[in-house]
Structures are given as structure tokens and as C-alpha cells.
Design a protein around this motif. Sequence first.
Motif, PDB file in Angstrom:
ATOM      1  N   PRO A   1      14.826   8.546 -18.007  1.00  0.00           N
ATOM      2  CA  PRO A   1      15.130   8.831 -19.420  1.00  0.00           C
ATOM      3  C   PRO A   1      15.581   7.541 -20.115  1.00  0.00           C
ATOM      4  O   PRO A   1      16.314   6.746 -19.525  1.00  0.00           O
TER       5      PRO A   1
ATOM      6  N   TRP B   1      10.023   4.483 -19.583  1.00  0.00           N
ATOM      7  CA  TRP B   1      10.669   5.573 -20.311  1.00  0.00           C
ATOM      8  C   TRP B   1       9.633   6.410 -21.065  1.00  0.00           C
ATOM      9  O   TRP B   1       9.954   7.410 -21.679  1.00  0.00           O
ATOM     10  N   SER B   2       8.368   5.996 -20.978  1.00  0.00           N
ATOM     11  CA  SER B   2       7.260   6.767 -21.521  1.00  0.00           C
ATOM     12  C   SER B   2       6.000   6.333 -20.786  1.00  0.00           C
ATOM     13  O   SER B   2       6.061   5.472 -19.901  1.00  0.00           O
TER      14      SER B   2
ATOM     15  N   ASN C   1       5.429  12.992 -26.526  1.00  0.00           N
ATOM     16  CA  ASN C   1       6.814  13.421 -26.329  1.00  0.00           C
ATOM     17  C   ASN C   1       7.075  13.533 -24.835  1.00  0.00           C
ATOM     18  O   ASN C   1       6.666  14.494 -24.191  1.00  0.00           O
TER      19      ASN C   1
ATOM     20  N   ASN D   1       9.642  14.270 -23.327  1.00  0.00           N
ATOM     21  CA  ASN D   1      10.502  15.404 -22.970  1.00  0.00           C
ATOM     22  C   ASN D   1       9.688  16.620 -22.520  1.00  0.00           C
ATOM     23  O   ASN D   1      10.185  17.461 -21.778  1.00  0.00           O
ATOM     24  N   ASP D   2       8.436  16.720 -22.991  1.00  0.00           N
ATOM     25  CA  ASP D   2       7.576  17.809 -22.539  1.00  0.00           C
ATOM     26  C   ASP D   2       7.333  17.724 -21.037  1.00  0.00           C
ATOM     27  O   ASP D   2       7.231  18.738 -20.343  1.00  0.00           O
TER      28      ASP D   2
ATOM     29  N   TRP E   1       9.407  15.983 -18.833  1.00  0.00           N
ATOM     30  CA  TRP E   1      10.698  16.167 -18.163  1.00  0.00           C
ATOM     31  C   TRP E   1      11.074  17.651 -18.104  1.00  0.00           C
ATOM     32  O   TRP E   1      11.654  18.111 -17.123  1.00  0.00           O
ATOM     33  N   GLY E   2      10.709  18.395 -19.144  1.00  0.00           N
ATOM     34  CA  GLY E   2      11.099  19.812 -19.210  1.00  0.00           C
ATOM     35  C   GLY E   2      10.512  20.653 -18.095  1.00  0.00           C
ATOM     36  O   GLY E   2      11.085  21.688 -17.724  1.00  0.00           O
TER      37      GLY E   2
END
Length: 363
Positions: free
Chosen positions: A121, A169-170, A180, A182-183, A185-186
Motif C-alpha cells: 500500500p 504501489w500500483s 484503482n 484498492n480493487d 487489495w479488496g
Amino acid sequence: MSTEMVKLIYDQNTVLPQDDKFYQRALQFIEEDGISSQVFFLLKQQGRLSQTPSFFQDRLKESYDKGLFQNLLIKNQTDEILKVFEGKGIEVIALKGVYFAERYFGHIGARATSDIDLLIPFKELDQSIESIKSLGFTVEEEMIPGHFHCSFSKKLPGSTMPLVVELHWSIVKHNTSQFNINDLWGQALQVGHSKYIKELSSTHLFYMICLHGWRHNLESMKYFLDIIQLIHTLGKEIDYDDLLKLAASHKTVRRLKRTLSIVYEQFPHLSDVKRLPFEVKTTRWEYRRVNGLKQYVDFFDYQFLSYDTFKHSIIELHYWFWPSKYDLETQIGVEQQGAPLFKMYLSLYKKRITSMVKVFLPH
């Protein structure tokens, strides 16, 4: 030639050629593409390695042994890093690398790797850098403007090349997408009993591998092999409909469709393994194309027409005409580096124009 060899590997009903010249040519391309370990292990796993000439087996085995030794060193270092991250409560996902080789190719030596790629992250970047440096990765490489990772390295005993750790980080540039992270990581899954060490879901892993292949315009057969192997091993677990919906929200649909179209176009048997939910796009891409007009047509298609929005295409066009100083220095050659910025841009344009003139004017 690499393409022919890979087709033979994944079509086990085909009898391998008996012509030594075929294997001599194949070795050249296999070694240039850095896929000796994959070819060696997959053929051995299928019980077909013995059907190839001894010189072919010996060369592959030599490369495989070197790759295995290097992968064992890298695995040891990766395990140490992940242990530190787990202890400090830093979420981390290992991208590709030795675990990818073990799980999806069947053995730690089945896919040679040269560095360690970790997804973390962004909010944990400072703590991650501190942790990496505490393990001796103290040589920091220059940050690439606009990119999404930083690199650190150290020398290992018994190895001539330093080991590099890249902290990501991406996985996609944000100014030419709406990616995104976070999609991903989720839906990431915990590894074993660890709390902070995670892995991408099957669909997201495939997504990442496809985008990675696109970023390099599938210039090497190793990018094909990663995608093909995942389709064969994870076929039922990869949800193409979900993947396309995710890509649509990230504005990466064209990149995904272009990549999969090229892979399926070159390896039609994949439609029998897992059919695409869209018609394969006919592309101008050719493997190892010699310099010529088609090369520029493909370059234009890849460089500027792979984006979902006109805005993103314009941004990419802008960067092509006016690259950052870092990208400029990598494109013009060592002899021009350090010159005034204006002169470096002139050198770049001169190099590009000269290259195009050679294509369009008769020899």
C-alpha cells in the motif's frame, strides 16, 4: 521459432520434429527470450524432453540449473523480506517471481527470475523502504517520474549481479487510466497462517500478468508463456466477464483486449481451453518483425490506440513528443546524456526521423 516451440509444448498430440536444424534455430530464440527454464521443465514434465536432440537438452539443462540456483537465492531473500513485513504489520503481495514459478509452472526452477517485485500500500511506502534497507538493500535507484515503483539493490555472495527489490504501489500509470489498486487489495487472499502476507485472486493475478505483457508489447515469448500457463492452470477460476467489467472501470479494456487478442491469435488452441467472451481482434502485431512499415503501424496502434479514452491517448502522445528527462536519456543513448535539454530533444527527433527515412526511402 520460439512461437513454434511453445505451440509444440502445449499441443502434446504433436510429434516433436527430428530435424537438428530446427532445434539449433529454436535454441537461439529460446535463449534470447529467456525461456530456457520453462521449455526445459515443461518438456521434462510431459516426458518429451528425451525426444529432443542431446545438444538441445544439455543447453536447456545448463540454463535451467543456473536459473534454479539463482531462484533459490532469491527465494531465501524473499522469505526474509516477507517475514520482516509480517512482523511489522505491513501488507504485502509478491508479484510474479519464485512463488509464481512454484505455483503455476510446477517448480521453483521452472521459470527463471532476476529480481523481487512486491506490491505494498502506498501509505506503507516509507516503512517498507526502511524495512528493505534494514536487510541490506541500501543501493537506491533513481525514481522514474510518473511510474509506480521504486528500486533498491544489494550484492549477494556467489552472484555477479546485484539483487533488486522493486516496491510497487500500483501496476498501471494513473495518468493514462483510472486504475484503482484498492480493487485488487479488496479481494486479495491471506497466504497460509500469515496475517499481512497476501496473494492476488486468480482473476486479478491474470489481469496483472496481461497488463504487464501489454506494457512490454509482448516483445518476448516469456510474456506469452505466463499468460498461456495461467489460462491452462487457472482457466475455470478466471472470470472473463468480471475481468472486463473491472477493466472498464479502470479504463484498461483496450489494453486487455489487445493483449488477449494477440495471444489467442498466435495460439488458437487457447479457445478450446477457455473461450474469450469477445471476438478476437485482428491486430498488426507480428512476432520478431523486421524493421519496416508494419513495425511503425503496430507501434502507432500500441502506443496511441491502446487507450480507452481520447484524453489518455493525448496524454500518451504528449509524453512521446516531450518525454521526461529520464525517458529522454534512456532513448537517445549514452553519448548524448548530460547535454543541454534542448540538444537532447534534437538528438531524439533526429534519431526518430532517421529511422523512419530508412523505412520509407528505397535502399
